[in-house]
Design a protein around this motif. Sequence first.
Motif, PDB file in Angstrom:
ATOM      1  N   ARG A   1       0.829  -1.194   0.000  1.00 34.93           N
ATOM      2  CA  ARG A   1       0.000   0.000   0.000  1.00 34.93           C
ATOM      3  C   ARG A   1       0.872   1.255   0.000  1.00 34.93           C
ATOM      4  NH1 ARG A   1      -4.814  -1.107   4.327  1.00 34.93           N
ATOM      5  NH2 ARG A   1      -3.113  -0.863   5.835  1.00 34.93           N
ATOM      6  N   PRO A   2       0.348   2.348  -0.551  1.00 35.13           N
ATOM      7  CA  PRO A   2       1.113   3.607  -0.509  1.00 35.13           C
ATOM      8  C   PRO A   2       1.494   3.966   0.919  1.00 35.13           C
ATOM      9  CG  PRO A   2      -0.779   3.823  -1.970  1.00 35.13           C
ATOM     10  CD  PRO A   2      -0.941   2.507  -1.275  1.00 35.13           C
ATOM     11  N   GLY A   3       2.745   4.349   1.102  1.00 35.70           N
ATOM     12  CA  GLY A   3       3.212   4.759   2.420  1.00 35.70           C
ATOM     13  C   GLY A   3       3.650   3.630   3.322  1.00 35.70           C
ATOM     14  N   SER A   4       3.695   2.390   2.795  1.00 33.44           N
ATOM     15  CA  SER A   4       4.069   1.254   3.642  1.00 33.44           C
ATOM     16  C   SER A   4       5.578   1.081   3.770  1.00 33.44           C
ATOM     17  CB  SER A   4       3.439  -0.038   3.095  1.00 33.44           C
ATOM     18  OG  SER A   4       3.823  -0.267   1.752  1.00 33.44           O
ATOM     19  N   GLY A   5       6.361   1.873   3.044  1.00 32.63           N
ATOM     20  CA  GLY A   5       7.815   1.812   3.187  1.00 32.63           C
ATOM     21  C   GLY A   5       8.523   1.044   2.094  1.00 32.63           C
ATOM     22  N   LYS A   6       7.907   0.925   0.916  1.00 33.54           N
ATOM     23  CA  LYS A   6       8.515   0.152  -0.180  1.00 33.54           C
ATOM     24  C   LYS A   6       9.822   0.772  -0.654  1.00 33.54           C
ATOM     25  CE  LYS A   6       4.864   0.607  -2.764  1.00 33.54           C
ATOM     26  NZ  LYS A   6       4.016   1.381  -1.827  1.00 33.54           N
ATOM     27  N   SER A   7       9.803   2.054  -0.933  1.00 35.05           N
ATOM     28  CA  SER A   7      11.009   2.690  -1.463  1.00 35.05           C
ATOM     29  C   SER A   7      12.112   2.771  -0.420  1.00 35.05           C
ATOM     30  CB  SER A   7      10.686   4.083  -2.006  1.00 35.05           C
ATOM     31  OG  SER A   7      10.179   4.919  -0.990  1.00 35.05           O
ATOM     32  N   SER A   8      11.754   2.790   0.865  1.00 34.67           N
ATOM     33  CA  SER A   8      12.771   2.862   1.921  1.00 34.67           C
ATOM     34  C   SER A   8      13.682   1.647   1.915  1.00 34.67           C
ATOM     35  CB  SER A   8      12.097   2.989   3.293  1.00 34.67           C
ATOM     36  OG  SER A   8      11.366   4.182   3.382  1.00 34.67           O
ATOM     37  N   LEU A   9      13.185   0.542   1.395  1.00 34.09           N
ATOM     38  CA  LEU A   9      13.991  -0.680   1.370  1.00 34.09           C
ATOM     39  C   LEU A   9      15.296  -0.465   0.610  1.00 34.09           C
ATOM     40  CD1 LEU A   9      14.328  -3.694   1.978  1.00 34.09           C
ATOM     41  CD2 LEU A   9      13.030  -4.178  -0.116  1.00 34.09           C
TER      42      LEU A   9
ATOM     43  N   VAL B   1      15.501  -2.244  -6.933  1.00 32.45           N
ATOM     44  CA  VAL B   1      14.221  -2.297  -6.239  1.00 32.45           C
ATOM     45  C   VAL B   1      13.191  -1.593  -7.113  1.00 32.45           C
ATOM     46  CG1 VAL B   1      12.902  -1.528  -4.229  1.00 32.45           C
ATOM     47  CG2 VAL B   1      15.243  -2.368  -3.942  1.00 32.45           C
ATOM     48  N   ILE B   2      12.149  -2.318  -7.498  1.00 29.00           N
ATOM     49  CA  ILE B   2      11.059  -1.765  -8.300  1.00 29.00           C
ATOM     50  C   ILE B   2       9.818  -1.718  -7.418  1.00 29.00           C
ATOM     51  CG2 ILE B   2       9.681  -2.022 -10.393  1.00 29.00           C
ATOM     52  CD1 ILE B   2      11.913  -3.870 -11.462  1.00 29.00           C
ATOM     53  N   THR B   3       9.264  -0.542  -7.211  1.00 31.17           N
ATOM     54  CA  THR B   3       8.092  -0.452  -6.353  1.00 31.17           C
ATOM     55  C   THR B   3       6.820  -0.342  -7.179  1.00 31.17           C
ATOM     56  OG1 THR B   3       8.040   1.979  -6.150  1.00 31.17           O
ATOM     57  CG2 THR B   3       9.465   0.754  -4.631  1.00 31.17           C
ATOM     58  N   SER B   4       5.735  -0.864  -6.611  1.00 33.20           N
ATOM     59  CA  SER B   4       4.421  -0.809  -7.257  1.00 33.20           C
ATOM     60  C   SER B   4       3.362  -0.750  -6.164  1.00 33.20           C
ATOM     61  CB  SER B   4       4.203  -2.041  -8.139  1.00 33.20           C
ATOM     62  OG  SER B   4       2.841  -2.135  -8.546  1.00 33.20           O
ATOM     63  N   ASN B   5       2.364   0.086  -6.383  1.00 39.06           N
ATOM     64  CA  ASN B   5       1.242   0.170  -5.457  1.00 39.06           C
ATOM     65  C   ASN B   5       0.168  -0.870  -5.758  1.00 39.06           C
ATOM     66  OD1 ASN B   5       2.334   2.384  -4.045  1.00 39.06           O
ATOM     67  ND2 ASN B   5       1.476   3.829  -5.521  1.00 39.06           N
ATOM     68  N   GLY B   6       0.416  -1.718  -6.743  1.00 39.29           N
ATOM     69  CA  GLY B   6      -0.546  -2.744  -7.095  1.00 39.29           C
ATOM     70  C   GLY B   6      -1.697  -2.236  -7.929  1.00 39.29           C
ATOM     71  N   ASP B   7      -1.498  -1.095  -8.603  1.00 43.44           N
ATOM     72  CA  ASP B   7      -2.587  -0.506  -9.382  1.00 43.44           C
ATOM     73  C   ASP B   7      -2.766  -1.159 -10.748  1.00 43.44           C
ATOM     74  OD1 ASP B   7      -3.067   1.275  -7.343  1.00 43.44           O
ATOM     75  OD2 ASP B   7      -1.797   2.851  -8.180  1.00 43.44           O
ATOM     76  N   ARG B   8      -1.835  -2.003 -11.153  1.00 47.47           N
ATOM     77  CA  ARG B   8      -1.945  -2.654 -12.469  1.00 47.47           C
ATOM     78  C   ARG B   8      -1.182  -3.961 -12.451  1.00 47.47           C
ATOM     79  NH1 ARG B   8       2.244   0.398 -16.515  1.00 47.47           N
ATOM     80  NH2 ARG B   8       2.168  -1.586 -17.593  1.00 47.47           N
ATOM     81  N   ASP B   9      -1.481  -4.794 -13.433  1.00 51.18           N
ATOM     82  CA  ASP B   9      -0.761  -6.059 -13.607  1.00 51.18           C
ATOM     83  C   ASP B   9       0.394  -5.840 -14.578  1.00 51.18           C
ATOM     84  OD1 ASP B   9      -2.512  -7.448 -11.935  1.00 51.18           O
ATOM     85  OD2 ASP B   9      -3.917  -7.809 -13.589  1.00 51.18           O
ATOM     86  N   PHE B  10       1.488  -6.582 -14.348  1.00 52.02           N
ATOM     87  CA  PHE B  10       2.638  -6.510 -15.240  1.00 52.02           C
ATOM     88  C   PHE B  10       2.679  -7.749 -16.128  1.00 52.02           C
ATOM     89  CE2 PHE B  10       4.148  -3.941 -11.546  1.00 52.02           C
ATOM     90  CZ  PHE B  10       4.232  -2.728 -12.223  1.00 52.02           C
TER      91      PHE B  10
ATOM     92  N   ARG C   1      25.717  -1.071  -7.691  1.00 52.08           N
ATOM     93  CA  ARG C   1      25.016   0.118  -7.216  1.00 52.08           C
ATOM     94  C   ARG C   1      23.582  -0.257  -6.918  1.00 52.08           C
ATOM     95  NH1 ARG C   1      26.985   5.209  -8.741  1.00 52.08           N
ATOM     96  NH2 ARG C   1      25.329   5.968  -7.366  1.00 52.08           N
ATOM     97  N   VAL C   2      22.881   0.624  -6.208  1.00 50.01           N
ATOM     98  CA  VAL C   2      21.474   0.410  -5.880  1.00 50.01           C
ATOM     99  C   VAL C   2      20.622   1.339  -6.735  1.00 50.01           C
ATOM    100  CG1 VAL C   2      19.716   0.520  -4.075  1.00 50.01           C
ATOM    101  CG2 VAL C   2      22.023  -0.289  -3.528  1.00 50.01           C
ATOM    102  N   LEU C   3      19.631   0.754  -7.402  1.00 47.14           N
ATOM    103  CA  LEU C   3      18.703   1.519  -8.246  1.00 47.14           C
ATOM    104  C   LEU C   3      17.300   1.349  -7.702  1.00 47.14           C
ATOM    105  CD1 LEU C   3      17.948   3.111 -10.859  1.00 47.14           C
ATOM    106  CD2 LEU C   3      17.675   0.875 -11.970  1.00 47.14           C
ATOM    107  N   LEU C   4      16.610   2.459  -7.493  1.00 57.53           N
ATOM    108  CA  LEU C   4      15.202   2.459  -7.100  1.00 57.53           C
ATOM    109  C   LEU C   4      14.377   2.914  -8.297  1.00 57.53           C
ATOM    110  CD1 LEU C   4      12.824   2.366  -5.100  1.00 57.53           C
ATOM    111  CD2 LEU C   4      13.466   4.687  -4.379  1.00 57.53           C
ATOM    112  N   ILE C   5      13.579   1.997  -8.856  1.00 59.18           N
ATOM    113  CA  ILE C   5      12.620   2.331  -9.912  1.00 59.18           C
ATOM    114  C   ILE C   5      11.286   2.531  -9.200  1.00 59.18           C
ATOM    115  CG2 ILE C   5      11.517   1.594 -12.051  1.00 59.18           C
ATOM    116  CD1 ILE C   5      13.926  -0.101 -12.671  1.00 59.18           C
ATOM    117  N   ASP C   6      10.913   3.774  -9.012  1.00 48.11           N
ATOM    118  CA  ASP C   6       9.830   4.109  -8.093  1.00 48.11           C
ATOM    119  C   ASP C   6       8.489   4.227  -8.810  1.00 48.11           C
ATOM    120  OD1 ASP C   6       9.085   4.432  -5.498  1.00 48.11           O
ATOM    121  OD2 ASP C   6       9.828   6.476  -5.282  1.00 48.11           O
TER     122      ASP C   6
END
Length: 347
Positions: free
Chosen positions: A96-104, A244-253, A175-180
């Motif tokens: 869910r939005p704000g659950s800390g996904k990108s912080s990982l 790290v690729i984050t998704s709010n679950g708004d769509r299927d990949f 390196r660490v990449l965040l695809i937000d």
Amino acid sequence: MNAVEHPERPDWWIYRGTGRPLPGASLADLLPPPPPWRAFDGGPLPVEDVVPQDEGEADRRLGSEHRLPARHVDPHEIDMVNAALYLRRPLLVTGRPGSGKSSLAYRVARELRLGRVLRWPITSRTTLKGGLYNYDAIGRAQAAAGRTADREPPIGEYLRLGELGTVFLPRRQPRVLLIDELDKSEADLPNDLLSLFEDGEFLIPELVRMRTRSREVEVFTADPDATATIPDGRVRCAAFPFVVITSNGDRDFPPAFLRRCLRLEIQDPDIEQLAAMVAAHALDPSDTHRSRIIEEFVSRSEAFGGLPVDKLLEAVYLATSGAYHEEGESWPRLVDAIWRQLNSVVP
């Protein structure tokens, strides 16, 4: 995050999720060789392979005092992070939005001492090429006006690698990449990423076309004031990045994209974990009224389908600044305004 006590830390874990920086040896020394089908041999490696520092971004994201007791870490999360490191695969993180996904991404970078996180924020206008590099052809043409053909401006002065392109430069350590928020992209972008994730390399056509004249070109990168030398117009990694690729679950990949990723669902933090996050930002949660704020936040979050953790931090900060009064009339109104859902109207 459904954290449970894990009495014995598995020997294969390198990342342990506690926030304590890796002592002694570097990640490159601790990681076993990649699977043969995920080995990359990019180069040349930089003579001075200095990892760019994050300039305080991790402190802003995690707090300067970020440390978690072993009982607060989620073993499944740690399993998946280490599996992604071992297998050299991207980690798709949903929640869910704000659950800390990108912080990982920032926790991994800090603990494994991998330096500055390269963050690639996704919008509906984001393209693969824009993430890889940008070439200012118009600026170069304007600079070339009036010059002779053999004195045209160096192309490298007008070409800059994006966050996605920079993270695939050859280095000894990943390196660490965040695809937000990849779910905000156009439908084609996940499929466009497949070849890059499989091959660990990409070509820059503008440099390929001129390799007979100049085999090596120095270009700018997404790191501040940094440059890199590109041979033959080809960027190929030596150590596959931690992605790290984050998704709010708004769509299927697409299934082909999902097959190339490991998947992790982030759960909402519980009261103990929220208290640890508050403490990490030097906001002492021990006082009674701060504990009440955390409990109220959890209750409100459960009732309204999730609230961003940063809204708790904002409320606690205001409380520590003197805005909280147990019998005061303004505090409930203030908290209600701060904690309203961002995507809908809360009565």
